[in-house]
Design an enzyme around this catalytic site. Structure first.
Site, PDB file in Angstrom:
ATOM      1  N   ARG A 135       0.860  -1.198   0.000  1.00 34.17           N
ATOM      2  CA  ARG A 135       0.000   0.000   0.000  1.00 34.17           C
ATOM      3  C   ARG A 135       0.888   1.238   0.000  1.00 34.17           C
ATOM      4  NH1 ARG A 135      -3.856   0.128   5.055  1.00 34.17           N
ATOM      5  NH2 ARG A 135      -4.929  -1.558   3.950  1.00 34.17           N
ATOM      6  N   ARG A 166      -1.438   6.911   9.510  1.00 34.37           N
ATOM      7  CA  ARG A 166      -1.482   6.337   8.149  1.00 34.37           C
ATOM      8  C   ARG A 166      -1.592   7.450   7.098  1.00 34.37           C
ATOM      9  NH1 ARG A 166      -3.861   0.914   8.360  1.00 34.37           N
ATOM     10  NH2 ARG A 166      -3.014  -0.087  10.210  1.00 34.37           N
ATOM     11  N   LYS A 209      -3.419   1.665  15.021  1.00 33.23           N
ATOM     12  CA  LYS A 209      -3.412   2.548  13.856  1.00 33.23           C
ATOM     13  C   LYS A 209      -4.017   3.905  14.194  1.00 33.23           C
ATOM     14  CE  LYS A 209      -5.985  -0.367  11.406  1.00 33.23           C
ATOM     15  NZ  LYS A 209      -6.983  -0.990  10.497  1.00 33.23           N
ATOM     16  N   LYS A 244      -5.557   7.618  12.177  1.00 34.85           N
ATOM     17  CA  LYS A 244      -5.956   8.135  10.859  1.00 34.85           C
ATOM     18  C   LYS A 244      -6.397   9.589  10.921  1.00 34.85           C
ATOM     19  CE  LYS A 244      -7.342   3.576   9.311  1.00 34.85           C
ATOM     20  NZ  LYS A 244      -8.429   2.728   8.793  1.00 34.85           N
ATOM     21  N   CYS A 275     -15.465  -2.908   0.093  1.00 31.01           N
ATOM     22  CA  CYS A 275     -14.073  -3.177   0.459  1.00 31.01           C
ATOM     23  C   CYS A 275     -13.532  -4.344  -0.355  1.00 31.01           C
ATOM     24  CB  CYS A 275     -13.973  -3.483   1.950  1.00 31.01           C
ATOM     25  SG  CYS A 275     -14.557  -5.138   2.339  1.00 31.01           S
ATOM     26  N   CYS A 292      -8.135 -10.662   1.491  1.00 32.10           N
ATOM     27  CA  CYS A 292      -8.203 -10.182   2.866  1.00 32.10           C
ATOM     28  C   CYS A 292      -8.366 -11.330   3.858  1.00 32.10           C
ATOM     29  CB  CYS A 292      -9.361  -9.206   3.025  1.00 32.10           C
ATOM     30  SG  CYS A 292      -9.451  -8.604   4.717  1.00 32.10           S
ATOM     31  N   CYS A 315     -16.533  -7.914   6.422  1.00 35.87           N
ATOM     32  CA  CYS A 315     -16.463  -8.216   7.855  1.00 35.87           C
ATOM     33  C   CYS A 315     -16.774  -6.938   8.634  1.00 35.87           C
ATOM     34  CB  CYS A 315     -15.075  -8.791   8.203  1.00 35.87           C
ATOM     35  SG  CYS A 315     -13.824  -7.536   8.520  1.00 35.87           S
ATOM     36  N   CYS A 345     -13.940  -1.297   6.568  1.00 31.84           N
ATOM     37  CA  CYS A 345     -12.992  -0.616   5.687  1.00 31.84           C
ATOM     38  C   CYS A 345     -13.663   0.284   4.646  1.00 31.84           C
ATOM     39  CB  CYS A 345     -12.091  -1.628   4.993  1.00 31.84           C
ATOM     40  SG  CYS A 345     -11.084  -2.547   6.171  1.00 31.84           S
TER      41      CYS A 345
HETATM   42 FE1  SRM Z   1      -9.027  -1.652   6.533  1.00 31.12          FE
HETATM   43  C1  SRM Z   1      -7.720  -4.262   8.250  1.00 31.12           C
HETATM   44  C2  SRM Z   1      -8.253  -3.098   3.637  1.00 31.12           C
HETATM   45  C3  SRM Z   1      -9.645   1.271   4.973  1.00 31.12           C
HETATM   46  C4  SRM Z   1     -10.683  -0.557   9.328  1.00 31.12           C
HETATM   47  N1  SRM Z   1      -8.082  -3.365   6.033  1.00 31.12           N
HETATM   48  C5  SRM Z   1      -7.581  -4.304   6.898  1.00 31.12           C
HETATM   49  C6  SRM Z   1      -6.793  -5.372   6.145  1.00 31.12           C
HETATM   50  C7  SRM Z   1      -5.351  -4.967   6.155  1.00 31.12           C
HETATM   51  C8  SRM Z   1      -7.004  -6.828   6.644  1.00 31.12           C
HETATM   52  C9  SRM Z   1      -6.074  -7.402   7.657  1.00 31.12           C
HETATM   53  O1  SRM Z   1      -5.961  -6.856   8.770  1.00 31.12           O
HETATM   54  O2  SRM Z   1      -5.482  -8.434   7.355  1.00 31.12           O
HETATM   55  C10 SRM Z   1      -7.439  -5.237   4.740  1.00 31.12           C
HETATM   56  C11 SRM Z   1      -6.577  -5.651   3.558  1.00 31.12           C
HETATM   57  C12 SRM Z   1      -7.443  -6.217   2.478  1.00 31.12           C
HETATM   58  C13 SRM Z   1      -6.758  -6.414   1.192  1.00 31.12           C
HETATM   59  O3  SRM Z   1      -6.645  -7.582   0.757  1.00 31.12           O
HETATM   60  O4  SRM Z   1      -6.363  -5.444   0.560  1.00 31.12           O
HETATM   61  C14 SRM Z   1      -7.942  -3.811   4.778  1.00 31.12           C
HETATM   62  N2  SRM Z   1      -8.849  -1.012   4.671  1.00 31.12           N
HETATM   63  C15 SRM Z   1      -8.609  -1.788   3.592  1.00 31.12           C
HETATM   64  C16 SRM Z   1      -8.824  -1.028   2.301  1.00 31.12           C
HETATM   65  C17 SRM Z   1      -7.892  -1.447   1.179  1.00 31.12           C
HETATM   66  C18 SRM Z   1     -10.290  -1.212   1.892  1.00 31.12           C
HETATM   67  C19 SRM Z   1     -10.672  -0.733   0.508  1.00 31.12           C
HETATM   68  O5  SRM Z   1     -11.484  -1.437  -0.072  1.00 31.12           O
HETATM   69  O6  SRM Z   1     -10.219   0.318   0.057  1.00 31.12           O
HETATM   70  C20 SRM Z   1      -8.629   0.405   2.817  1.00 31.12           C
HETATM   71  C21 SRM Z   1      -7.197   0.848   2.778  1.00 31.12           C
HETATM   72  C22 SRM Z   1      -7.052   2.249   3.232  1.00 31.12           C
HETATM   73  C23 SRM Z   1      -5.680   2.844   3.069  1.00 31.12           C
HETATM   74  O7  SRM Z   1      -5.308   3.152   1.946  1.00 31.12           O
HETATM   75  O8  SRM Z   1      -5.018   3.053   4.092  1.00 31.12           O
HETATM   76  C24 SRM Z   1      -9.066   0.253   4.265  1.00 31.12           C
HETATM   77  N3  SRM Z   1      -9.916   0.100   7.082  1.00 31.12           N
HETATM   78  C25 SRM Z   1     -10.175   1.142   6.233  1.00 31.12           C
HETATM   79  C26 SRM Z   1     -11.109   2.043   6.845  1.00 31.12           C
HETATM   80  C27 SRM Z   1     -11.697   3.283   6.216  1.00 31.12           C
HETATM   81  C28 SRM Z   1     -10.954   4.529   6.593  1.00 31.12           C
HETATM   82  O9  SRM Z   1      -9.912   4.458   7.236  1.00 31.12           O
HETATM   83  O10 SRM Z   1     -11.419   5.607   6.236  1.00 31.12           O
HETATM   84  C29 SRM Z   1     -11.421   1.515   8.086  1.00 31.12           C
HETATM   85  C30 SRM Z   1     -12.457   2.071   9.087  1.00 31.12           C
HETATM   86  C31 SRM Z   1     -12.007   3.295   9.790  1.00 31.12           C
HETATM   87  C32 SRM Z   1     -11.278   2.958  11.044  1.00 31.12           C
HETATM   88  O11 SRM Z   1     -10.098   2.631  10.964  1.00 31.12           O
HETATM   89  O12 SRM Z   1     -11.893   3.005  12.109  1.00 31.12           O
HETATM   90  C33 SRM Z   1     -10.658   0.298   8.227  1.00 31.12           C
HETATM   91  N4  SRM Z   1      -9.138  -2.270   8.473  1.00 31.12           N
HETATM   92  C34 SRM Z   1      -9.923  -1.702   9.439  1.00 31.12           C
HETATM   93  C35 SRM Z   1      -9.839  -2.501  10.624  1.00 31.12           C
HETATM   94  C36 SRM Z   1     -10.586  -2.240  11.965  1.00 31.12           C
HETATM   95  C37 SRM Z   1      -9.844  -1.294  12.822  1.00 31.12           C
HETATM   96  C38 SRM Z   1     -10.466  -1.139  14.175  1.00 31.12           C
HETATM   97  O13 SRM Z   1     -10.357  -0.065  14.755  1.00 31.12           O
HETATM   98  O14 SRM Z   1     -11.048  -2.099  14.698  1.00 31.12           O
HETATM   99  C39 SRM Z   1      -8.976  -3.584  10.326  1.00 31.12           C
HETATM  100  C40 SRM Z   1      -8.540  -4.729  11.262  1.00 31.12           C
HETATM  101  C41 SRM Z   1      -7.479  -4.332  12.208  1.00 31.12           C
HETATM  102  O15 SRM Z   1      -6.936  -3.224  12.168  1.00 31.12           O
HETATM  103  O16 SRM Z   1      -7.178  -5.166  13.058  1.00 31.12           O
HETATM  104  C42 SRM Z   1      -8.574  -3.404   8.961  1.00 31.12           C
HETATM  105 FE1  SF4 Z   2     -11.120  -7.133   4.869  1.00 29.11          FE
HETATM  106 FE2  SF4 Z   2     -13.041  -6.675   6.596  1.00 29.11          FE
HETATM  107 FE3  SF4 Z   2     -11.592  -4.662   5.681  1.00 29.11          FE
HETATM  108 FE4  SF4 Z   2     -13.297  -5.824   4.096  1.00 29.11          FE
HETATM  109  S1  SF4 Z   2     -13.826  -4.726   5.977  1.00 29.11           S
HETATM  110  S2  SF4 Z   2     -11.152  -5.328   3.582  1.00 29.11           S
HETATM  111  S3  SF4 Z   2     -13.225  -7.932   4.760  1.00 29.11           S
HETATM  112  S4  SF4 Z   2     -10.841  -6.283   6.929  1.00 29.11           S
END
Ligand code: SRM
Ligand code: SF4
Length: 562
Positions: free
Chosen positions: A74, A143, A206, A208, A431, A437, A476, A480
Site C-alpha cells: 500500500r 497512516r 493505527k 488516521k 471493500c 483479505c 467483515c 474498511c
Molecule cells: Fe481496513 C484491516 C483493507 C480502509 C478498518 N483493512 C484491513 C486489512 C489490512 C485486513 C487485515 O488486517 O489483514 C485489509 C486488507 C485487504 C486487502 O486484501 O487489501 C484492509 N482497509 C482496507 C482497504 C484497502 C479497503 C478498501 O477497499 O479500500 C482500505 C485501505 C485504506 C488505506 O489506503 O489506508 C481500508 N480500514 C479502512 C477504513 C476506512 C478509513 O480508514 O477511512 C477503516 C475504518 C475506519 C477505522 O479505521 O476506524 C478500516 N481495516 C480496518 C480494521 C478495523 C480497525 C479497528 O479499529 O477495529 C482492520 C482490522 C485491524 O486493524 O485489526 C482493517
Molecule cells: Fe477485509 Fe473486513 Fe476490511 Fe473488508 S472490511 S477489507 S473484509 S478487513
C-alpha cells in the site's frame, strides 16, 4: 484485561529495534514464501501485509502445500495525489509483479495485490525511483493522510493539500529501517536514532487523519481519529475545526467495541495544526490501551478518559488553547463524476471506478485506458491524477484542448459508464474482502456488481432510479468501506450472509443502526423492499432515505443528525 498485560504486538514492537526485527533474514529465507510470525506484524509499518490466496487455500492444504503466500503493498500518498509518471510506474509494477490490477483504496492510496516475497524489494525499490513509498501506510502509526478532493478550487485546494502533506511528513516515523531494509540504505548507528513523537513502541494502534473542505464531506471526516475541517473566509483557509475520536471498527460478539463519530472540539489556525496533531498523537501514545488491541483506538481512549480531560491534555501538551469551533455545514459525501472546469480554466474529470479496481476485462479495459491517458498527459505541465476517498479517480488540470483526446481513449476502452454512473452506483463503496483479505467472512468487491444489478432493478420498479442512496458493503465488521455511516450498510457475517444497517446520514454526520443480523440476499431484499416502497410514496422533496427512516421512526432508535 489490565493495561499492564501488554499485547504480543507490543512485545514485538519493543524488541524490533525501531521496526527492523528480522525482516532482512525473513526476506532472504528461501525455504518458504512467508516471513516469520513476528515480522508479519512489523512489515505492516513498511506498508505491506502478508496474505494468501483464499480461493486456493483449501485445495493447497489438501495437497499438503503451504498457503499461496503473497503480499499486499500500500502506498503512502497524502491527499491521493499522483503524477502521470508515478501512475505509469505503478501500472508497470502491477503488470510485472502483481495481479495485473491497481486497487484504489477508501483512503486515497494504491494497493498492489499478489506480490511474492522475492519481488517485494524490487517493487519498493522501483517505487522509490519515482518518489513513491509505502512507509507507514499500515501499522501502529499515522497512516495515509486523507484530504478533500476539489482541484477546481485551485488556491484553496493547494492550501489544504499542502497541510495534508505537512501533517504526513511531521508524523512520519524517523527510523532508518525502511531505507535500510528496502533501499539498501546505510545502517544507522543506534545511538543516533530516535522516534521523538512515537517512542520505541509507536502507537497502541493505527491512527488516521483527514482534512475536509465544506460543503463536501468526501473524506467522511467524522470517521477519523483526528480530523480538520477547513474554514474559509475571503477565499483563504483561515483555520480548521478540529475533530477527534472517530472510528468504524467493530468486533462481532464484543459489545464493548463500537463505531463512533468524532467530536468537534474547537478551532485552530493553520500554524497551530501540526502542534495540535502531535499532541493528540502523543496523548494517544501515552493513554491508549496497550493490552487489548481491539480497545486501543483513540475513540476508546477518549471515552475512557472523558472528552474534557482529553482536550485539557491536548491543550497542555501543545501549549495551544483551542478556540470555539466555527460554523460549518456539509451537503454530501461522495464524488461528482464527469468534467468540471476549475478556477484557473483547467479541466478535471472524475471517473467512477467500480470498487476502486482498475483492471482489464473483455468489456472494459481501465488499466490499459488509464495507461494511455497517463502517456498522453505525461508531458503537459501540472496534469496528474487524484485518488478520491470514495475509490474513484480524478484526471486533473487538463487544458481544454486535450479533453477530447482523453474522452476518445476512455471511450475506446469501454469506460463510458465511468462518467455517468447511476446515482446509486455513484454513492456505493465495497471493500476488498475475498480472495486476499485475511479477515473477510463474506464477499464484498466481487459481489457488489451482482447486488447492484438486483438493487437497481428494485429501485426502477419503485420509480426510485434517480434517488442517490449511500450504500456500503464490507466483508467483515472492521468497516474498511466506512459502512456504519451509510444509509444502507452491509457487513459480512458468513459466506453469503450480512448484517444490515440502516439510517446513516447522507452527509456522513450520523451513524446507522443495526436493523437485521446474519441474513442472506433474499432476506436483505425482503427487508428493503417495503421500506423503499414506503419511501417512494411518502418521502418529502429532496429527502434522503436515511432521514426518512428517522422521520417516520422506522428504526429501533431514531436520532437527529449532528
Ligand atoms: Fe481496513 C484491516 C483493507 C480502509 C478498518 N483493512 C484491513 C486489512 C489490512 C485486513 C487485515 O488486517 O489483514 C485489509 C486488507 C485487504 C486487502 O486484501 O487489501 C484492509 N482497509 C482496507 C482497504 C484497502 C479497503 C478498501 O477497499 O479500500 C482500505 C485501505 C485504506 C488505506 O489506503 O489506508 C481500508 N480500514 C479502512 C477504513 C476506512 C478509513 O480508514 O477511512 C477503516 C475504518 C475506519 C477505522 O479505521 O476506524 C478500516 N481495516 C480496518 C480494521 C478495523 C480497525 C479497528 O479499529 O477495529 C482492520 C482490522 C485491524 O486493524 O485489526 C482493517
Ligand atoms: Fe477485509 Fe473486513 Fe476490511 Fe473488508 S472490511 S477489507 S473484509 S478487513
Amino acid at each position: 484485561m489490565s493495561e499492564q498485560a501488554l499485547s504480543d504486538v507490543e512485545r514485538i514492537k519493543s524488541a524490533s529495534r525501531l521496526l527492523r526485527g528480522t525482516l532482512q533474514q525473513s526476506l532472504a529465507d528461501t525455504v518458504t514464501g512467508a516471513i516469520s510470525d513476528d515480522d508479519t506484524q512489523l512489515i505492516k509499518f513498511h506498508g505491506s501485509y502478508q496474505q494468501d490466496d483464499r480461493d486456493v487455500r483449501e485445495q493447497r492444504r489438501k495437497r499438503k502445500l503451504e498457503p499461496d503466500y503473497q503480499f499486499m503493498l500500500r502506498t503512502r500518498l497524502p491527499g491521493g495525489i499522483c503524477t502521470p509518471g508515478q501512475w505509469l510506474k505503478l501500472d508497470q509494477l502491477a503488470q510485472t509483479y502483481a495481479n495485473h490490477s491497481l486497487r484504489l483504496t477508501t483512503r486515497q492510496a494504491f494497493q498492489l495485490h499478489g506480490v511474492i516475497k522475492w519481488n517485494l524489494k524490487n517493487v519498493i525499490g522501483e517505487m522509490d525511483q519515482v518518489m513513491l513509498d509505502t512507509f507507514a501506510a499500515c501499522g501502529d502509526v499515522n497512516r495515509n493522510v486523507m484530504c478533500a478532493v476539489n482541484p477546481y478550487r485551485g488556491e484553496l485546494y493547494r492550501q489544504v493539500t499542502g497541510m495534508a502533506d505537512r501533517l504526513s511528513m511531521h508524523l512520519l516515523p524517523r527510523t532508518g529501517a525502511y531505507h535500510e531494509i528496502w533501499l539498501d540504505g546505510e545502517p544507522v548507528v543506534a545511538a543516533e536514532e530516535a522516534e521523538p513523537i512515537y517512542g520505541s513502541t509507536y502507537l497502541p494502534r493505527k491512527f488516521k487523519i483527514a482534512l475536509a473542505m465544506p460543503p463536501v464531506n468526501d473524506v467522511d471526516v467524522l470517521a477519523h481519529d483526528l480530523g480538520f475541517i477547513a474554514i474559509v473566509e475571503a477565499e483563504q483557509v483561515i483555520g480548521y475545526n478540529v475533530t477527534v475520536g472517530g472510528g468504524m471498527g467493530v468486533t462481532y460478539a464484543m459489545p464493548e467495541t463500537y463505531p463512533r463519530l468524532a467530536n468537534v472540539i474547537g478551532f485552530v489556525t493553520p500554524d497551530q495544526v501540526l502542534e495540535v496533531a502531535a499532541a493528540v498523537v502523543t496523548t494517544q501514545r501515552d493513554f491508549g490501551h496497550r493490552g487489548e488491541r481491539r480497545l486501543a483506538r483513540l475513540k476508546y481512549t477518549i471515552d475512557r478518559m472523558g472528552l474534557d480531560t482529553f482536550i485539557n491534555e491536548v491543550q497542555q501538551r501543545s501549549g495551544i488553547t483551542l478556540a470555539p469551533q466555527r460554523p460549518f455545514s456539509f451537503t454530501h459525501t461522495g464524488d461528482q463524476p464527469g468534467w468540471v472546469a476549475g478556477d484557473d480554466g483547467k479541466w478535471h474529470l472524475t471517473l467512477q471506478i467500480p470498487s476502486g479496481r482498475i483492471k482489464d476485462t473483455d468489456a472494459q479495459q481501465s488499466l490499459t485506458a488509464l495507461r494511455e491517458v497517463a502517456r498522453a498527459i505525461e508531458n503537459i505541465d501540472g496534469t496528474g491524477f487524484i485518488l478520491t476517498p470514495n475509490q474513484n479517480l480524478v484526471i486533473t488540470c487538463i487544458p481544454a484542448g486535450q479533453r477530447h483526446g482523453i474522452d476518445n481513449i476512455l471511450q475506446q476502452h469501454g469506460l463510458e459508464d465511468f462518467y455517468q454512473p447511476s446515482p446509486l452506483r455513484q454513492h456505493t463503496l465495497a471493500c476488498v474482502a475475498f480472495p486476499t483479505c485475511s479477515q473477510a467472512m463474506a464477499e464484498a468487491e466481487r459481489y457488489m456488481p451482482e447486488f447492484l444489478d438486483r438493487f437497481e432493478a428494485l429501485l426502477a420498479e419503485l420509480n426510485l432510479q434517480d434517488q442517490a442512496i449511500v450504500l456500503r458493503m464490507t466483508g467483515c465488521p472492521n468497516g474498511c468501506a466506512r459502512p456504519y455511516i451509510s444509509e444502507i450498510g452491509l457487513t459480512g457475517k458468513a459466506p453469503g450472509r450480512y448484517n444490515l444497517y440502516l439510517g446513516g446520514g447522507f452527509t456522513g454526520q450520523r451513524l446507522n443502526q443495526l436493523y437485521r443480523e446474519n441474513i442472506d440476499e433474499d432476506a436483505i431484499f425482503n427487508e428493503l423492499r417495503p421500506l423503499l416502497a414506503q419511501f417512494a410514496e411518502q418521502r418529502q422533496a429532496k429527502e434522503h432515505f436515511g432521514d426518512f427512516l428517522h422521520r417516520l421512526k422506522l428504526l429501533p432508535a431514531s436520532e437527529e443528525a449532528v
